[in-house]
Design an enzyme around this catalytic site. Structure first.
Site, PDB file in Angstrom:
ATOM      1  N   TYR A  23       0.968  -1.286   0.112  1.00 50.84           N
ATOM      2  CA  TYR A  23       0.072   0.052   0.005  1.00 50.84           C
ATOM      3  C   TYR A  23       0.806   1.277  -0.021  1.00 50.84           C
ATOM      4  O   TYR A  23       0.427   2.400   0.082  1.00 50.84           O
ATOM      5  CB  TYR A  23      -0.883  -0.004   1.276  1.00 50.84           C
ATOM      6  CG  TYR A  23      -2.081  -1.216   1.281  1.00 50.84           C
ATOM      7  CD1 TYR A  23      -2.921  -1.183  -0.113  1.00 50.84           C
ATOM      8  CD2 TYR A  23      -1.799  -2.078   2.126  1.00 50.84           C
ATOM      9  CE1 TYR A  23      -3.796  -2.089  -0.064  1.00 50.84           C
ATOM     10  CE2 TYR A  23      -2.927  -3.016   1.979  1.00 50.84           C
ATOM     11  CZ  TYR A  23      -3.750  -3.307   0.977  1.00 50.84           C
ATOM     12  OH  TYR A  23      -4.748  -4.417   1.078  1.00 50.84           O
ATOM     13  N   ASN A  74     -12.738   4.308  -1.462  1.00 52.19           N
ATOM     14  CA  ASN A  74     -11.894   3.084  -1.138  1.00 52.19           C
ATOM     15  C   ASN A  74     -12.647   2.330  -0.372  1.00 52.19           C
ATOM     16  O   ASN A  74     -12.506   2.897   0.857  1.00 52.19           O
ATOM     17  CB  ASN A  74     -10.454   3.466  -0.941  1.00 52.19           C
ATOM     18  CG  ASN A  74      -9.696   2.089  -0.692  1.00 52.19           C
ATOM     19  OD1 ASN A  74     -10.206   1.147  -0.717  1.00 52.19           O
ATOM     20  ND2 ASN A  74      -8.347   2.177  -1.106  1.00 52.19           N
ATOM     21  N   HIS A  80     -15.532  -6.453  -1.141  1.00 49.03           N
ATOM     22  CA  HIS A  80     -15.758  -7.633  -1.649  1.00 49.03           C
ATOM     23  C   HIS A  80     -16.803  -8.700  -0.807  1.00 49.03           C
ATOM     24  O   HIS A  80     -17.238  -9.767  -1.103  1.00 49.03           O
ATOM     25  CB  HIS A  80     -14.322  -8.565  -1.504  1.00 49.03           C
ATOM     26  CG  HIS A  80     -12.953  -7.844  -1.865  1.00 49.03           C
ATOM     27  ND1 HIS A  80     -12.809  -7.436  -3.172  1.00 49.03           N
ATOM     28  CD2 HIS A  80     -12.290  -7.168  -1.092  1.00 49.03           C
ATOM     29  CE1 HIS A  80     -11.674  -6.744  -3.208  1.00 49.03           C
ATOM     30  NE2 HIS A  80     -11.193  -6.438  -1.863  1.00 49.03           N
ATOM     31  N   HIS A 100      -9.134   1.521  -5.665  1.00 48.97           N
ATOM     32  CA  HIS A 100      -7.938   0.692  -4.798  1.00 48.97           C
ATOM     33  C   HIS A 100      -6.593   0.906  -5.061  1.00 48.97           C
ATOM     34  O   HIS A 100      -6.219   1.199  -6.149  1.00 48.97           O
ATOM     35  CB  HIS A 100      -8.359  -0.784  -5.109  1.00 48.97           C
ATOM     36  CG  HIS A 100      -9.712  -1.353  -5.104  1.00 48.97           C
ATOM     37  ND1 HIS A 100     -10.138  -1.503  -3.714  1.00 48.97           N
ATOM     38  CD2 HIS A 100     -10.509  -1.387  -5.715  1.00 48.97           C
ATOM     39  CE1 HIS A 100     -11.301  -1.810  -3.858  1.00 48.97           C
ATOM     40  NE2 HIS A 100     -11.926  -1.810  -5.232  1.00 48.97           N
ATOM     41  N   LEU A 101      -5.836   1.319  -3.989  1.00 45.60           N
ATOM     42  CA  LEU A 101      -4.251   1.438  -3.963  1.00 45.60           C
ATOM     43  C   LEU A 101      -3.694   0.326  -4.822  1.00 45.60           C
ATOM     44  O   LEU A 101      -2.854   0.554  -5.744  1.00 45.60           O
ATOM     45  CB  LEU A 101      -3.703   1.603  -2.657  1.00 45.60           C
ATOM     46  CG  LEU A 101      -4.322   2.820  -2.047  1.00 45.60           C
ATOM     47  CD1 LEU A 101      -4.186   2.639  -0.323  1.00 45.60           C
ATOM     48  CD2 LEU A 101      -3.753   4.076  -2.437  1.00 45.60           C
ATOM     49  N   SER A 102      -3.698  -1.040  -4.516  1.00 39.96           N
ATOM     50  CA  SER A 102      -3.237  -1.957  -4.947  1.00 39.96           C
ATOM     51  C   SER A 102      -4.111  -2.551  -6.026  1.00 39.96           C
ATOM     52  O   SER A 102      -5.285  -2.124  -6.396  1.00 39.96           O
ATOM     53  CB  SER A 102      -3.170  -3.148  -3.927  1.00 39.96           C
ATOM     54  OG  SER A 102      -4.412  -3.575  -3.750  1.00 39.96           O
ATOM     55  N   ARG A 111     -10.165 -11.224  -3.797  1.00 30.86           N
ATOM     56  CA  ARG A 111     -10.186  -9.634  -4.006  1.00 30.86           C
ATOM     57  C   ARG A 111     -10.879  -9.615  -5.476  1.00 30.86           C
ATOM     58  O   ARG A 111     -10.579  -8.302  -5.718  1.00 30.86           O
ATOM     59  CB  ARG A 111      -8.993  -9.197  -3.736  1.00 30.86           C
ATOM     60  CG  ARG A 111      -8.396  -9.133  -2.280  1.00 30.86           C
ATOM     61  CD  ARG A 111      -7.092  -8.466  -1.988  1.00 30.86           C
ATOM     62  NE  ARG A 111      -6.489  -8.983  -1.110  1.00 30.86           N
ATOM     63  CZ  ARG A 111      -6.726  -8.698   0.367  1.00 30.86           C
ATOM     64  NH1 ARG A 111      -7.534  -7.710   0.660  1.00 30.86           N
ATOM     65  NH2 ARG A 111      -5.978  -9.244   1.510  1.00 30.86           N
TER      66      ARG A 111
HETATM   67  C1  DQA Z   1      -7.905  -2.159  -1.046  1.00 33.94           C
HETATM   68  C2  DQA Z   1      -7.817  -3.625  -1.417  1.00 33.94           C
HETATM   69  C3  DQA Z   1      -8.605  -4.325  -0.727  1.00 33.94           C
HETATM   70  O1  DQA Z   1      -8.857  -5.519  -1.145  1.00 33.94           O
HETATM   71  C4  DQA Z   1      -8.172  -4.369   0.878  1.00 33.94           C
HETATM   72  O2  DQA Z   1      -9.184  -4.979   1.311  1.00 33.94           O
HETATM   73  C5  DQA Z   1      -8.046  -3.050   1.562  1.00 33.94           C
HETATM   74  C6  DQA Z   1      -7.470  -2.023   0.464  1.00 33.94           C
HETATM   75  C7  DQA Z   1      -6.757  -1.163  -1.865  1.00 33.94           C
HETATM   76  O3  DQA Z   1      -6.727   0.134  -1.687  1.00 33.94           O
HETATM   77  O4  DQA Z   1      -5.995  -1.906  -2.549  1.00 33.94           O
HETATM   78  O5  DQA Z   1      -8.216  -2.789   2.581  1.00 33.94           O
HETATM   79  O6  DQA Z   1      -9.074  -1.440  -1.243  1.00 33.94           O
END
Ligand code: DQA
Length: 143
Positions: A23, A74, A80, A100-102, A111
């Protein structure tokens, strides 16, 4: 002035120290600060809210109707799982961009499914904090 709402869900208060290889090192408060400056330069305002509680996020979405031109969201892990957040988004006339950051599609298969994306204006995944800025830009340009 036209306003945007930035919503962040569970665990995103820990940005900067939470799994930094996934992240990044930037904290949520510095993202919020920079995003406020970014929209202000374009004569917009941004309110930001983070919560680890689903119901509080739902309340903010309900309250957004008529108040905001768009929501940058976010939803963290609720992405999910949450039928209730999906229903909240469907209940208001405010466009929502899921961020989503990732890159969730490069990660565990649980995910890969977003319950929220089908009722969102769009989704940005995998561009780190830049995704919040791109979402803001898209919502401001839609106006
Ligand atoms: C997230 C991705 C989600 O799967 C995870 O549960 C998060 C962060 C992201 O910003 O990449 O808490 O939303």
């Amino acid at each position: 002035m036209k306003r945007l709402l930035l919503l962040n869900g569970p665990n995103l208060n820990l940005l900067g120290k939470r799994e930094p290889d996934v992240y990044g090192h930037t904290t949520l408060s510095s993202i919020v600060e920079e995003l406020k400056i970014y929209v202000k330069k374009r004569q917009w305002e941004l309110d930001a809210f983070q919560s680890n509680h689903e119901g509080e996020l739902i309340d903010r979405i309900h309250q957004s109707d008529g108040k905001y031109k768009g929501i940058i969201f976010n939803p963290g892990g609720y992405t999910h799982t949450s039928v209730a957040l999906r229903d909240a988004i469907s209940s208001v006339d405010v466009p929502v961009i899921e961020v989503h950051l990732s890159n969730v599609y490069q990660r565990e298969s649980f995910r890969h499914k977003s319950l929220l994306a089908p009722v969102c204006r769009g989704q940005i995944s995998g561009l780190g904090a830049k995704g919040y800025f791109l979402a803001a830009q898209a919502l401001m340009e839609e106006e």
